[in-house]
Design a protein around this motif. Structure first.
Motif, PDB file in Angstrom:
ATOM      1  N   LEU A   6       0.852  -1.199   0.000  1.00  9.94           N
ATOM      2  CA  LEU A   6       0.000   0.000   0.000  1.00  9.94           C
ATOM      3  C   LEU A   6       0.884   1.244   0.000  1.00  9.94           C
ATOM      4  N   THR A   7       0.424   2.278  -0.654  1.00  8.52           N
ATOM      5  CA  THR A   7       1.146   3.557  -0.627  1.00  8.52           C
ATOM      6  C   THR A   7       0.150   4.646  -0.285  1.00  8.52           C
ATOM      7  N   TRP A   8       0.617   5.699   0.322  1.00  8.87           N
ATOM      8  CA  TRP A   8      -0.238   6.815   0.718  1.00  8.87           C
ATOM      9  C   TRP A   8       0.602   8.069   0.758  1.00  8.87           C
ATOM     10  N   GLU A   9      -0.103   9.191   0.915  1.00  8.54           N
ATOM     11  CA  GLU A   9       0.631  10.459   0.991  1.00  8.54           C
ATOM     12  C   GLU A   9       1.030  10.735   2.423  1.00  8.54           C
ATOM     13  N   GLU A  10       2.242  11.143   2.626  1.00 11.58           N
ATOM     14  CA  GLU A  10       2.681  11.587   3.951  1.00 11.58           C
ATOM     15  C   GLU A  10       2.429  13.094   4.032  1.00 11.58           C
ATOM     16  N   PRO A  11       2.317  13.693   5.216  1.00 13.24           N
ATOM     17  CA  PRO A  11       2.430  13.030   6.498  1.00 13.24           C
ATOM     18  C   PRO A  11       1.134  12.345   6.912  1.00 13.24           C
ATOM     19  N   MET A  12       1.280  11.366   7.768  1.00 12.31           N
ATOM     20  CA  MET A  12       0.118  10.721   8.372  1.00 12.31           C
ATOM     21  C   MET A  12      -0.552  11.736   9.311  1.00 12.31           C
ATOM     22  N   ILE A  13      -1.861  11.670   9.359  1.00 10.48           N
ATOM     23  CA  ILE A  13      -2.612  12.574  10.243  1.00 10.48           C
ATOM     24  C   ILE A  13      -3.040  11.790  11.479  1.00 10.48           C
ATOM     25  N   SER A  14      -2.689  12.261  12.662  1.00 11.31           N
ATOM     26  CA  SER A  14      -3.106  11.564  13.887  1.00 11.31           C
ATOM     27  C   SER A  14      -4.246  12.329  14.546  1.00 11.31           C
ATOM     28  N   GLN A  15      -5.333  11.649  14.797  1.00 10.81           N
ATOM     29  CA  GLN A  15      -6.503  12.328  15.358  1.00 10.81           C
ATOM     30  C   GLN A  15      -6.214  12.944  16.727  1.00 10.81           C
ATOM     31  N   SER A  16      -5.328  12.323  17.497  1.00  8.77           N
ATOM     32  CA  SER A  16      -5.070  12.850  18.847  1.00  8.77           C
ATOM     33  C   SER A  16      -4.471  14.262  18.816  1.00  8.77           C
ATOM     34  N   THR A  17      -3.986  14.706  17.645  1.00  3.99           N
ATOM     35  CA  THR A  17      -3.411  16.061  17.561  1.00  3.99           C
ATOM     36  C   THR A  17      -4.464  17.081  17.106  1.00  3.99           C
ATOM     37  N   ARG A  18      -5.692  16.640  16.922  1.00  2.00           N
ATOM     38  CA  ARG A  18      -6.698  17.506  16.293  1.00  2.00           C
ATOM     39  C   ARG A  18      -7.923  17.762  17.180  1.00  2.00           C
ATOM     40  N   ILE A  19      -7.741  17.608  18.497  1.00  2.00           N
ATOM     41  CA  ILE A  19      -8.880  17.683  19.412  1.00  2.00           C
ATOM     42  C   ILE A  19      -9.602  19.048  19.311  1.00  2.00           C
ATOM     43  N   ALA A  20      -8.827  20.121  19.105  1.00  2.00           N
ATOM     44  CA  ALA A  20      -9.446  21.455  19.070  1.00  2.00           C
ATOM     45  C   ALA A  20     -10.459  21.572  17.926  1.00  2.00           C
ATOM     46  N   LEU A  21     -10.167  20.897  16.838  1.00  8.90           N
ATOM     47  CA  LEU A  21     -11.070  20.920  15.674  1.00  8.90           C
ATOM     48  C   LEU A  21     -12.403  20.228  16.014  1.00  8.90           C
ATOM     49  N   TYR A  22     -12.285  19.107  16.716  1.00  9.59           N
ATOM     50  CA  TYR A  22     -13.492  18.353  17.087  1.00  9.59           C
ATOM     51  C   TYR A  22     -14.299  19.146  18.131  1.00  9.59           C
ATOM     52  N   ARG A  23     -13.559  19.791  19.023  1.00  8.52           N
ATOM     53  CA  ARG A  23     -14.236  20.554  20.074  1.00  8.52           C
ATOM     54  C   ARG A  23     -15.016  21.723  19.438  1.00  8.52           C
ATOM     55  N   ALA A  24     -14.456  22.322  18.401  1.00  9.66           N
ATOM     56  CA  ALA A  24     -15.159  23.427  17.725  1.00  9.66           C
ATOM     57  C   ALA A  24     -16.458  22.914  17.099  1.00  9.66           C
ATOM     58  N   ALA A  25     -16.429  21.709  16.551  1.00  9.42           N
ATOM     59  CA  ALA A  25     -17.650  21.141  15.957  1.00  9.42           C
ATOM     60  C   ALA A  25     -18.661  20.842  17.063  1.00  9.42           C
ATOM     61  N   LEU A  26     -18.177  20.362  18.194  1.00  8.17           N
ATOM     62  CA  LEU A  26     -19.075  20.076  19.318  1.00  8.17           C
ATOM     63  C   LEU A  26     -19.768  21.355  19.782  1.00  8.17           C
ATOM     64  N   THR A  27     -19.003  22.441  19.830  1.00  8.58           N
ATOM     65  CA  THR A  27     -19.556  23.729  20.261  1.00  8.58           C
ATOM     66  C   THR A  27     -20.686  24.157  19.317  1.00  8.58           C
ATOM     67  N   ARG A  28     -20.507  23.874  18.033  1.00  6.45           N
ATOM     68  CA  ARG A  28     -21.562  24.237  17.066  1.00  6.45           C
ATOM     69  C   ARG A  28     -22.807  23.383  17.279  1.00  6.45           C
ATOM     70  N   LEU A  29     -22.620  22.110  17.529  1.00  7.44           N
ATOM     71  CA  LEU A  29     -23.779  21.237  17.776  1.00  7.44           C
ATOM     72  C   LEU A  29     -24.501  21.680  19.052  1.00  7.44           C
ATOM     73  N   HIS A  30     -23.718  22.102  20.028  1.00  9.87           N
ATOM     74  CA  HIS A  30     -24.283  22.545  21.309  1.00  9.87           C
ATOM     75  C   HIS A  30     -25.079  23.833  21.101  1.00  9.87           C
ATOM     76  N   ALA A  31     -24.485  24.761  20.357  1.00  5.61           N
ATOM     77  CA  ALA A  31     -25.165  26.048  20.116  1.00  5.61           C
ATOM     78  C   ALA A  31     -26.469  25.839  19.354  1.00  5.61           C
ATOM     79  N   ALA A  32     -26.514  24.797  18.533  1.00  9.33           N
ATOM     80  CA  ALA A  32     -27.731  24.522  17.754  1.00  9.33           C
ATOM     81  C   ALA A  32     -28.737  23.700  18.576  1.00  9.33           C
ATOM     82  N   GLY A  33     -28.396  23.379  19.810  1.00 15.08           N
ATOM     83  CA  GLY A  33     -29.321  22.633  20.686  1.00 15.08           C
ATOM     84  C   GLY A  33     -29.536  21.193  20.254  1.00 15.08           C
TER      85      GLY A  33
END
Ligand code: GLU
Length: 274
Positions: free
Chosen positions: A71-98
């Motif tokens: 298998l081949t892929w493009e580097e760099p690999m993306i690790s989800q554990s480094t992206r928590i702030a992005l997920y938290r921003a989406a959570l805030t939007r879901l929260h604001a929308a009730g």
């Protein structure tokens, strides 16, 4: 000029919770073939949010086994554990929308309350009982920091969702009966798989998700999250699950069918069909 909208972008998204097996090989190979056939690109995403089960040595092992397979892929690999702030921003939007609410019920409470818990696939979320929900319109409490309670997405009961799967054709499910309110954030202050997956697939510009058919029901949950966040969903292509000779679905605990084991026994990728 190249039309960027038409560029195929896929991803390989293993979780480093064990050794990859023949089922991963089939799914990832399909993803590679589909990306190549469209002249597209393939990224590698390390789905390492399950802090209790993910281990760095499995990240090394999965990269190594995937390379061995060809298998081949493009580097760099993306690790989800480094992206928590992005997920938290989406959570805030879901929260604001009730659209979400806090939930203190455990998986055990949920299983005890449902009529046919034996039908629940242990790797999937059980159908959340409607009586556990807060009344519709109840304003959610603020999101704390850190989060110490589970948050769930309230599904629109009775809504029918559908999509055309690239392998299985038209798929339909009804919210509230085929799947219920699902986790978006966990009380260990980590996003759920559903939320992190769609935030990343959208941010990475993924045009087609190729994954195992065990995630078919999750695709419906994810379609609701795309809609709630105003994001365009990718196309989906689910791969049939690989089973062992007793017809059991392969799991990471089937070490006998781990790519690593087969390789140590002297098998070549060609002998495995790759
Ligand atoms: N990381 C998930 C798994 O290993 C797959 C996620 C996905 O492809 O959406 O089961």
């Amino acid at each position: 000029m190249v039309n960027s909208v038409s560029v195929y972008r896929g991803r390989l998204a293993p979780s480093p919770t064990g050794l990859l097996h023949l089922g991963h090989a089939r799914t990832f190979w399909t993803a590679l073939v589909r990306a190549r056939a469209s002249g597209g690109q393939l990224s590698l995403r390390n789905d390492d949010l399950d802090t209790a089960r993910c281990r760095p040595e499995f990240v090394t092992a999965m990269r190594d086994d995937m390379q061995w397979l060809g298998l081949t892929w493009e580097e760099p690999m993306i690790s989800q554990s480094t992206r928590i702030a992005l997920y938290r921003a989406a959570l805030t939007r879901l929260h604001a929308a009730g659209l979400i609410y806090p939930c203190s019920r455990s998986r055990r409470d949920v299983l005890a309350a449902i009529s046919a818990p034996h039908e629940t696939d242990e790797s999937d979320e059980p159908l959340y009982p409607a009586e556990f929900r807060p009344a519709l319109g109840t304003p959610p409490p603020p999101l704390s920091n850190p989060i110490t309670i589970n948050w769930r997405f309230r599904v629109p009961d009775g809504a029918t969702l559908s999509f055309i799967d690239g392998h299985f054709g038209e798929q339909r499910a009804t919210a509230g009966s085929d799947f219920g309110d699902f986790l978006v954030w966990r009380k260990d202050d980590m996003p759920s798989y559903q939320l992190a997956c769609i935030v990343d697939d959208a941010a990475m510009g993924i045009t087609e998700v190729v994954r195992g058919a065990d995630l078919m029901r999750s695709t419906f949950r994810q379609l609701l999250l795309y809609r709630a966040l105003g994001l365009t969903p990718p196309a989906f292509h689910h791969c049939p699950l690989v089973t062992d000779d007793q017809g059991q679905r392969l799991a990471k605990r089937h070490d006998a069918l781990a790519l690593r084991t087969l390789r140590e026994q002297g098998k070549t990728p060609a002998e495995l069909g790759y």
